[in-house]
Design a protein around this motif. Structure first.
Motif, short mmCIF file in Angstrom:
data_model
loop_
_atom_site.label_atom_id
_atom_site.label_comp_id
_atom_site.label_asym_id
_atom_site.label_seq_id
_atom_site.Cartn_x
_atom_site.Cartn_y
_atom_site.Cartn_z
N LYS A 194 0.80 -1.22 0.00
CA LYS A 194 0.00 0.00 0.00
C LYS A 194 0.84 1.27 0.00
O LYS A 194 0.40 2.32 -0.49
CB LYS A 194 -0.93 0.01 1.22
N ASP A 195 2.06 1.20 0.54
CA ASP A 195 2.92 2.38 0.58
C ASP A 195 3.85 2.48 -0.63
O ASP A 195 4.70 3.36 -0.70
CB ASP A 195 3.75 2.40 1.87
N GLY A 196 3.68 1.55 -1.59
CA GLY A 196 4.50 1.57 -2.79
C GLY A 196 5.77 0.76 -2.71
O GLY A 196 6.52 0.68 -3.69
N SER A 197 6.01 0.16 -1.57
CA SER A 197 7.21 -0.67 -1.42
C SER A 197 6.97 -2.06 -2.01
O SER A 197 5.83 -2.46 -2.27
CB SER A 197 7.60 -0.80 0.05
N ILE A 198 8.05 -2.78 -2.21
CA ILE A 198 7.97 -4.13 -2.77
C ILE A 198 7.61 -5.13 -1.68
O ILE A 198 8.15 -5.07 -0.57
CB ILE A 198 9.32 -4.50 -3.42
N VAL A 199 6.68 -6.01 -1.98
CA VAL A 199 6.32 -7.09 -1.05
C VAL A 199 7.42 -8.15 -1.13
O VAL A 199 7.54 -8.86 -2.13
CB VAL A 199 4.95 -7.69 -1.42
N GLU A 200 8.21 -8.25 -0.07
CA GLU A 200 9.40 -9.09 -0.09
C GLU A 200 9.06 -10.56 -0.33
O GLU A 200 9.79 -11.26 -1.05
CB GLU A 200 10.16 -8.94 1.23
N GLU A 201 7.96 -11.03 0.24
CA GLU A 201 7.58 -12.43 0.07
C GLU A 201 7.36 -12.77 -1.41
O GLU A 201 7.80 -13.82 -1.89
CB GLU A 201 6.31 -12.74 0.87
N ASN A 225 0.41 -5.30 -9.38
CA ASN A 225 -0.90 -4.81 -8.95
C ASN A 225 -0.92 -3.29 -8.86
O ASN A 225 0.11 -2.64 -8.66
CB ASN A 225 -1.26 -5.39 -7.58
N TYR A 226 -2.11 -2.73 -9.04
CA TYR A 226 -2.32 -1.28 -8.92
C TYR A 226 -2.76 -0.96 -7.50
O TYR A 226 -3.71 -1.55 -6.99
CB TYR A 226 -3.36 -0.81 -9.92
N VAL A 227 -2.09 -0.01 -6.87
CA VAL A 227 -2.42 0.40 -5.51
C VAL A 227 -3.26 1.68 -5.57
O VAL A 227 -2.78 2.73 -6.02
CB VAL A 227 -1.13 0.65 -4.69
N GLU A 228 -4.51 1.56 -5.16
CA GLU A 228 -5.43 2.69 -5.29
C GLU A 228 -5.01 3.89 -4.46
O GLU A 228 -5.34 5.03 -4.80
CB GLU A 228 -6.84 2.25 -4.87
N GLU A 229 -4.30 3.67 -3.38
CA GLU A 229 -3.87 4.78 -2.52
C GLU A 229 -2.78 5.63 -3.16
O GLU A 229 -2.45 6.71 -2.65
CB GLU A 229 -3.37 4.22 -1.18
N LEU A 230 -2.20 5.14 -4.25
CA LEU A 230 -1.12 5.85 -4.93
C LEU A 230 -1.59 6.41 -6.27
O LEU A 230 -2.57 5.94 -6.84
CB LEU A 230 0.06 4.90 -5.16
N SER A 231 -0.89 7.39 -6.78
CA SER A 231 -1.18 7.93 -8.10
C SER A 231 -0.71 6.95 -9.17
O SER A 231 0.06 6.02 -8.89
CB SER A 231 -0.47 9.27 -8.29
N ASN A 268 2.43 4.35 -9.04
CA ASN A 268 2.30 2.93 -9.37
C ASN A 268 3.31 2.52 -10.44
O ASN A 268 3.90 1.43 -10.36
CB ASN A 268 0.87 2.62 -9.83
N VAL A 269 3.48 3.36 -11.43
CA VAL A 269 4.46 3.07 -12.48
C VAL A 269 5.86 2.99 -11.90
O VAL A 269 6.64 2.06 -12.21
CB VAL A 269 4.38 4.13 -13.59
N ARG A 270 6.21 3.91 -11.04
CA ARG A 270 7.54 3.90 -10.41
C ARG A 270 7.74 2.63 -9.60
O ARG A 270 8.82 2.02 -9.64
CB ARG A 270 7.72 5.13 -9.52
N ALA A 271 6.71 2.23 -8.85
CA ALA A 271 6.83 1.03 -8.03
C ALA A 271 6.99 -0.22 -8.90
O ALA A 271 7.80 -1.10 -8.60
CB ALA A 271 5.60 0.89 -7.14
#
Length: 263
Positions: free
Chosen positions: A69-76, A101-107, A111-114
């Motif tokens: 949700k914060d734009g970080s990578i899910v390590e698992e 996946n697209y995170v709605e909380e982010l622009s 999302n593209v940067r992540a």
């Protein structure tokens, strides 16, 4: 081009594909299935591949949340991707397929940067192991499904490929032939799945060749862009199952072989 089929990750799948005269199988280790469960099968699958003379053409993972949700990578999920890329290397599989996946909380920009940050890691990891990375154009928990995303993400990452399936574009109201002509040079893997739309709605995914997709033009464009990868048959219909499904697969094998000019 080579013709193969999506199959269960078990030794018998290689014999099934060989019986159809196919050149490879594809394995989909999707969300909810631990990558380690597949990894322990790799030695058995490798032996079965050698025995049957059928390769592994693609390994993919659909549906997972790779960006938090914060734009970080899910390590698992990053580690799951690494595990499956390792399996590709061991099995001689040239392509690993995934999405973001697209995170709605982010622009959209965020999302593209992540997504770029995630794929940069996979590209680095795959490059060291001789495995290429492709995004899928399926809408299952991924937003990298159209030209807008491809221009930004693939435009920034020249090594990143595309796994393409015309049915997803058709059901989303996109021009699949234009997408192929514009982006076919980035295709690393292609799914062969029929699609039928009635009154603007998805009706069924029958065997390719018994649907509305213009497979002749589809193949002409693949030839035109110099595509040399796999064509992977994807049985995906709730109607075409059991004995009918088996007949449908055989129909598609014969149909696509003719388009491949194989007599």
């Amino acid at each position: 081009m080579k013709l193969g089929i999506i199959a269960d990750p078990k030794a018998e799948s290689f014999d099934y594909a060989a019986g159809l005269g196919l050149e490879f199988v594809e394995f989909c280790i999707n969300v909810g299935v631990p990558a380690e469960e597949f990894a322990v099968k790799v030695p058995e699958l490798k032996a079965a591949s050698a025995r049957a003379g059928v390769a592994v053409g693609s390994i993919g993972r659909w549906g997972a949340d790779r960006i938090a949700k914060d734009g970080s990578i899910v390590e698992e999920e990053l580690q799951a991707s690494y595990t499956l890329i390792d399996a590709c290397q061991e099995l001689g599989c040239p392509v690993f397929v995934c999405g973001a996946n697209y995170v709605e909380e982010l622009s959209y920009y965020e999302n593209v940067r992540a997504a770029i940050a995630y794929f940069e890691k996979l590209l680095d990891y795959g490059r060291e192991r001789g495995v290429r990375i492709a995004t899928y154009n399926c809408h299952w928990n991924s937003f990298i499904v159209d030209e807008t995303a491809w221009k930004l993400i693939h435009g920034h990452l020249p090594e990143l490929g595309i796994k393409y399936d015309p049915s997803h574009a058709r059901y989303a109201g996109q021009d699949y032939l234009k997408e192929m002509a514009d982006w076919g040079h980035r295709f690393l893997h292609v799914h062969v799945k029929g699609s039928v739309i009635v009154n603007g709605k998805r009706f069924d995914d029958p065997p390719a060749g018994l649907d509305q997709t213009d497979w002749g033009t589809f193949m002409a464009i693949l030839y035109g862009v110099g595509y040399q990868g796999g064509l992977s048959i994807e049985p995906h219909s709730r109607t075409w199952t059991g004995e009918l499904g088996d007949k449908g697969v055989k129909f598609t094998v014969d149909y696509v072989n003719r388009l491949l000019l194989r007599g």
